[in-house]
Design an enzyme around this catalytic site. Structure first.
Site, mmCIF file in Angstrom:
data_model
loop_
_atom_site.group_PDB
_atom_site.id
_atom_site.type_symbol
_atom_site.label_atom_id
_atom_site.label_comp_id
_atom_site.label_asym_id
_atom_site.label_seq_id
_atom_site.Cartn_x
_atom_site.Cartn_y
_atom_site.Cartn_z
ATOM 1 N N CYS A 198 1.852 4.329 1.161
ATOM 2 C CA CYS A 198 1.354 3.111 0.523
ATOM 3 C C CYS A 198 -0.127 2.883 0.824
ATOM 4 O O CYS A 198 -0.733 1.954 0.313
ATOM 5 C CB CYS A 198 2.155 1.897 0.986
ATOM 6 S SG CYS A 198 3.917 2.237 1.098
ATOM 7 N N HIS A 235 2.568 -5.041 -5.563
ATOM 8 C CA HIS A 235 2.321 -3.888 -4.699
ATOM 9 C C HIS A 235 2.705 -2.584 -5.424
ATOM 10 O O HIS A 235 3.728 -1.967 -5.119
ATOM 11 C CB HIS A 235 3.126 -4.063 -3.406
ATOM 12 C CG HIS A 235 2.945 -2.997 -2.382
ATOM 13 N ND1 HIS A 235 1.809 -2.212 -2.298
ATOM 14 C CD2 HIS A 235 3.759 -2.565 -1.379
ATOM 15 C CE1 HIS A 235 1.938 -1.361 -1.286
ATOM 16 N NE2 HIS A 235 3.109 -1.534 -0.721
#
Lengths: 385, 385
Positions: A83, A333
């Site tokens: 991420c 996200h």
């Protein structure tokens, strides 16, 4: 090393983009950034992405996107750090300019997460954990964060409710961000009543997935013509560090040592410290991560992150505003793109273009992007020159 | 820009490594390279890998491998450019040293391909093609190369048999390389009789998959102490370029324009040209690619690559030796690691440690790594300083 400026930003809304493929999403952000910068071409493209191979059956994103935006032939590569891929791509592109190899670089982050089945997306996200020692046990990514949060509550005596201000602040800020996924304010009552995902993490502790892309244009400052219409925004500090991928392998699972190390590198490079930072775009994938980041980067003592939030210091009017455009929690996200969105938002603040959530007089901003549950962390400090 | 030397090399045999996980394979190569260099640590790790997320359910390889080799905490990232990932990681690590950000960098390439079902590996390899416009049609990666080879035979009037010397040379050289996957000489008769994979590509035109890892240690030349026992080997030139991912989108599917562009960059940076290259570790994933690389890089006229092979110029005693340690065809092609293997083999040649396939008096070597069927290509020129 050459000083590097960010002269263009672009982003797509974070959303379910059923009508746009991976390359179309990325292309939209890259072309917007090029337009914003006034440039038409670049020497290189660095793409942050985590899961395109698994979810879209597509690798080689560098060449794919370069060709799509009309820059067939330029150097282009994909950078992956779970991420944290977006900021890792920025850091790699930054080194390309600093090295003197390139005079104009495009950094793009892109992720398409909503076209696959939720179970496929969950499995793909689990590749950020340790496949042999974590995922093989059936523990999901949110479950790992839940273990960390449960331990934190036990260790420092906080209640779950003490984390509410993190999510409330993120949602309040996202209301004013047209690119955010969840433009709805939430209340403390709503936070309490949200359904449980993995105890103690409930739906309003967790950031939503989404499709999205963001992009930046980097050039050496010494090649810029003076432009009175806009401040020159430079990357004053950049640092990256790692930790064990598996949470149980850490010396202290409640301390983000890679956040501390990467922030120290960025502080050292910029000659700045936490007291100089006007706002902080941190990686609130889960509300517990906000507390841990604030602590590791020197904004709060160990175990005291929630206090900053409870005192209102994290809002745009507070002493250390965070997630000023919604953060991961409410802007959304799209994992490999998130690190680039954060820096796009820093530039908006430093240009004074953040509208209702503008931090007054913001001259120095920090962005921090986390891969895995703390395995790889990248910190950038931007400032108005 | 700082001049950069390669002071350490490491590799595992290319094989079916059922007893070694991804991190163990990579660790073996990295630790061998560190031992070879005399160093114990580094500032950063750049990992070339294409398919770990799909085949091993593991991303975040940078942090994973850094921790495994005892360097928890250092900066680490994965770089992906399909089958060109290895050399892309080298180029990224090179820029990190050239920029002044790092004084010692580990570059590693790793791929684990034989643990999954063959159909899974084939599907994973197809992510190097255009998912929307090629793979969606059911065309596999070898089929794309077969289309290119068929067109080449038609356009230039060669017969399939004219490509035999490429495979015979690669296998003859691999016999003497203890790290090679297929250490068996082949004959022209064997080449003719090999079973068809995708007409006109037969089994002996195609490189084998495999598990493997290779690693390099990079440092700035100005930090080196004189060492009379070994030549100093520097990266004199480095270049990367892209083309369309889809073969049908190319201006000319029989010309590797990204090979030409990346080689021109490397030639320009080094002040050298094809006439100066003593040997060339090229990307013979399929025998047709050997011909196309030789042509794009200036060693043969368009359509005349096979002539060099038929004249024996590509053997270790010829004018432009290629695949001196077996190439992809016989050393094996663990895709994300291949670009690093090629450079390890260049260093062996330049150190004079290539044994029976040593190129006499080799002082300048070139390595070229191809992602997809020509979508992203990276070229490095190494020389003895």
């Amino acid at each position: 090393m050459r000083e590097v400026a960010i002269i263009g930003i672009g982003q797509t809304p974070v959303d379910e983009h059923w009508d746009k493929s991976l390359r179309e999403l990325a292309g939209e952000a890259v072309l917007a950034a090029l337009r914003d910068s006034g440039r038409e071409t670049a020497d290189g493209l660095f793409v942050g992405n985590m899961m395109s191979g698994i979810l879209s059956k597509q690798e080689s994103l560098g060449a794919l996107i370069a060709d799509w935006v009309g820059l067939r032939g330029i150097e282009a590569v994909k950078v992956e750090a779970a991420c944290g891929s977006g900021a890792a791509a920025l850091r790699t592109g930054l080194m390309a300019v600093r090295s003197g190899e390139m005079d104009c670089v495009i950094v793009a982050g892109v992720e398409k997460m909503t076209e696959s089945l939720p179970v496929e997306t969950t499995a793909a996200l689990a590749t950020a954990a340790d496949a042999d020692y974590e995922s093989a046990q059936g523990v999901s990514f949110v479950a790992l964060n839940a273990l960390i949060m449960r331990r934190y509550l036990f260790e420092y005596g906080w209640n779950h409710t003490d984390f509410a201000p993190f999510s409330i602040n993120a949602h309040a800020n996202a209301v004013h961000n047209p690119f955010a996924r969840l433009r709805e304010a939430i209340t403390e009552k709503g936070y309490h009543q949200a359904r449980m995902v993995a105890d103690p993490i409930n739906l309003l502790d967790a950031s939503p997935t989404g499709d999205g892309a963001a992009a930046l244009i980097l050039v050496p400052v010494d090649t810029l013509y003076p432009d009175a219409s806009r401040p020159t925004i430079v990357i004053a500090g950049s640092g990256m560090a790692t930790d064990s991928v598996a949470v149980h392998d850490r010396y202290d699972p409640l301390f983000l040592s890679a956040a501390a190390k990467s922030a120290q590198k960025a502080y050292h490079q910029s000659g700045l410290g936490p007291q100089d930072i006007d706002f902080f775009e941190l990686h609130d994938a889960f509300s517990i991560m906000s507390a841990l980041s604030l602590e590791a980067c020197g904004f709060a003592e160990r175990g005291q992150g929630p206090r900053l939030a409870l005192e209102g210091q994290i809002t745009p009017k507070g002493s250390i505003p965070i997630c000023t455009r919604g953060g991961l929690k409410a802007r959304g996200h799209p994992v490999g793109a998130t690190g680039v969105y954060q820096v796009v938002e820093c530039v908006q603040q430093l240009r004074g273009e953040a509208g209702e959530t503008q931090v007054d007089g913001a001259k120095i901003g920090m962005a921090q992007n986390i891969g895995g549950s703390g395995a790889v962390i990248v910190t950038h400090i931007l400032r108005v020159k």
